[in-house]
Design a protein around this motif. Structure first.
Motif, PDB file in Angstrom:
ATOM      1  N   VAL A  32      -6.538  14.639  -3.562  1.00 40.19           N
ATOM      2  CA  VAL A  32      -6.091  13.275  -3.872  1.00 40.19           C
ATOM      3  C   VAL A  32      -4.663  13.050  -3.384  1.00 40.19           C
ATOM      4  CG1 VAL A  32      -5.612  11.657  -5.745  1.00 40.19           C
ATOM      5  CG2 VAL A  32      -7.644  13.105  -5.854  1.00 40.19           C
ATOM      6  N   ALA A  33      -3.785  14.022  -3.647  1.00 42.38           N
ATOM      7  CA  ALA A  33      -2.384  13.887  -3.242  1.00 42.38           C
ATOM      8  C   ALA A  33      -2.249  13.781  -1.731  1.00 42.38           C
ATOM      9  CB  ALA A  33      -1.578  15.075  -3.759  1.00 42.38           C
ATOM     10  N   THR A  41       0.832  -1.208   0.000  1.00 39.05           N
ATOM     11  CA  THR A  41       0.000   0.000   0.000  1.00 39.05           C
ATOM     12  C   THR A  41       0.862   1.251   0.000  1.00 39.05           C
ATOM     13  OG1 THR A  41      -1.780  -1.143   1.187  1.00 39.05           O
ATOM     14  CG2 THR A  41      -1.791   1.260   1.237  1.00 39.05           C
ATOM     15  N   LEU A  89       1.184   4.022  -3.123  1.00 34.75           N
ATOM     16  CA  LEU A  89       0.712   5.391  -2.931  1.00 34.75           C
ATOM     17  C   LEU A  89       1.808   6.424  -3.122  1.00 34.75           C
ATOM     18  CD1 LEU A  89      -1.712   4.954   0.115  1.00 34.75           C
ATOM     19  CD2 LEU A  89      -2.307   5.251  -2.299  1.00 34.75           C
ATOM     20  N   THR A  90       3.066   6.032  -2.966  1.00 28.76           N
ATOM     21  CA  THR A  90       4.143   6.999  -3.190  1.00 28.76           C
ATOM     22  C   THR A  90       4.223   7.438  -4.645  1.00 28.76           C
ATOM     23  OG1 THR A  90       5.749   5.190  -3.475  1.00 28.76           O
ATOM     24  CG2 THR A  90       5.562   6.161  -1.267  1.00 28.76           C
ATOM     25  N   ARG A  91       3.684   6.635  -5.552  1.00 27.00           N
ATOM     26  CA  ARG A  91       3.672   7.032  -6.963  1.00 27.00           C
ATOM     27  C   ARG A  91       2.745   8.221  -7.205  1.00 27.00           C
ATOM     28  NH1 ARG A  91       6.104   3.062  -9.999  1.00 27.00           N
ATOM     29  NH2 ARG A  91       6.425   1.069  -8.924  1.00 27.00           N
ATOM     30  N   VAL A  92       1.762   8.369  -6.350  1.00 21.53           N
ATOM     31  CA  VAL A  92       0.803   9.467  -6.509  1.00 21.53           C
ATOM     32  C   VAL A  92       1.430  10.807  -6.118  1.00 21.53           C
ATOM     33  CG1 VAL A  92      -1.557  10.202  -5.928  1.00 21.53           C
ATOM     34  CG2 VAL A  92      -0.987   7.780  -5.985  1.00 21.53           C
ATOM     35  N   THR A 131      -2.093   8.565   3.907  1.00 22.97           N
ATOM     36  CA  THR A 131      -2.305   7.125   4.080  1.00 22.97           C
ATOM     37  C   THR A 131      -0.980   6.367   4.063  1.00 22.97           C
ATOM     38  OG1 THR A 131      -4.469   7.284   2.991  1.00 22.97           O
ATOM     39  CG2 THR A 131      -3.486   5.100   3.167  1.00 22.97           C
ATOM     40  N   ALA A 132      -0.146   6.660   3.069  1.00 24.12           N
ATOM     41  CA  ALA A 132       1.136   5.959   2.937  1.00 24.12           C
ATOM     42  C   ALA A 132       2.062   6.254   4.105  1.00 24.12           C
ATOM     43  CB  ALA A 132       1.810   6.352   1.626  1.00 24.12           C
ATOM     44  N   ALA A 149      -4.515  12.854   0.480  1.00 26.59           N
ATOM     45  CA  ALA A 149      -5.100  11.605   0.980  1.00 26.59           C
ATOM     46  C   ALA A 149      -4.118  10.445   0.807  1.00 26.59           C
ATOM     47  CB  ALA A 149      -6.406  11.309   0.245  1.00 26.59           C
ATOM     48  N   CYS A 150      -3.463  10.392  -0.344  1.00 28.48           N
ATOM     49  CA  CYS A 150      -2.486   9.324  -0.595  1.00 28.48           C
ATOM     50  C   CYS A 150      -1.234   9.502   0.256  1.00 28.48           C
ATOM     51  CB  CYS A 150      -2.124   9.288  -2.076  1.00 28.48           C
ATOM     52  SG  CYS A 150      -3.500   8.816  -3.162  1.00 28.48           S
ATOM     53  N   ASP A 151      -0.768  10.756   0.373  1.00 28.48           N
ATOM     54  CA  ASP A 151       0.407  11.027   1.214  1.00 28.48           C
ATOM     55  C   ASP A 151       0.160  10.576   2.643  1.00 28.48           C
ATOM     56  OD1 ASP A 151       1.540  12.160  -0.987  1.00 28.48           O
ATOM     57  OD2 ASP A 151       1.308  14.232  -0.321  1.00 28.48           O
TER      58      ASP A 151
END
Length: 233
Positions: free
Chosen positions: A147-148, A97, A101-104, A154-155, A150-152
């Protein structure tokens, strides 16, 4: 009209601030080592003292002086950490996970570019259409930042939690992450302000002008009927 222009300038300034904040997040570690999304300090006795993670890679500090940095679009922070400290939990679910998510994080510079384009349109464009496009770009920036972030979050929260589970290890969120949080706030208010000022400007332009009573020379009120030519002296 002056108040409307002042409000528009506030929204324009917020767009510039958003672009700067996202640019700061984009140049985080390994570009600027001390500027990171997440900082990890390891317990004594390990080869690596500290690691910093950014939008496009990471850095390792061995003896307080030498750094080993790698640049990647997407990387696996938990695998890197367990390579230093094997006691950190490296479960496949959290590892995959966090890695995905780091790709985002590539959205950080994307949001910066969109916000700067909106800023240019808001500054250079005086037409209603340019202001409308600026507000649309600002809204798109807000969505990208949501979006960025949220992904940051979470990861990095997965990594943060697992590192701090091991005694004397310490993970903290870096200033670059708080820049993304601030960009979320500024992009939201910039979108609202620029859109409202655009709508208000369009409404004021479409509003019919007040009928101005033109006064004729020698008459206090133009509504007074003119005398017939035979009544004039």
């Amino acid at each position: 009209m002056g108040l409307l222009l002042g409000v528009h300038h506030i929204g324009t300034l917020l767009l510039l601030v958003t672009a700067i904040l996202l640019l700061v997040a984009s140049i985080s570690s390994p570009v600027v080592n001390n500027l990171a999304l997440l900082k990890v300090t390891f317990r004594n006795g390990l080869d690596t003292e500290r690691m910093t993670f950014g939008s496009f890679g990471y850095c390792q500090m061995y003896d307080g002086q030498s750094d080993y940095c790698q640049r990647h679009i997407g990387y696996n922070p938990l695998r890197l950490i367990t390579g230093v400290d094997s006691e950190v939990d490296n479960g496949s679910v959290g590892r995959n996970t966090a890695s995905g998510l780091t790709r985002v994080m590539v959205l950080h510079p994307v949001g910066a570019v969109l916000s700067f384009l909106a800023f240019l349109l808001a500054v250079l464009g005086t037409h209603v259409i340019s202001s409308l496009v600026a507000s649309l770009l600002s809204g798109l920036t807000f969505i990208v930042v949501v979006v960025a972030l949220a992904c940051d979050w979470t990861a990095l929260s997965i990594v943060h939690h697992r590192v701090n589970e091991v005694r004397n290890n310490h993970a903290t969120y870096g200033s670059a992450l708080w820049c993304v949080v601030a960009a979320l706030v500024t992009s939201f208010f910039a979108t609202i302000i620029v859109l409202l000022s655009c709508c208000a400007s369009k409404r004021s332009k479409n509003k019919p002008r007040d009928v101005v009573n033109k006064q004729e020379a020698g008459f206090a009120d133009s509504t007074v009927p003119k005398k017939k030519f035979w009544q004039r002296r």
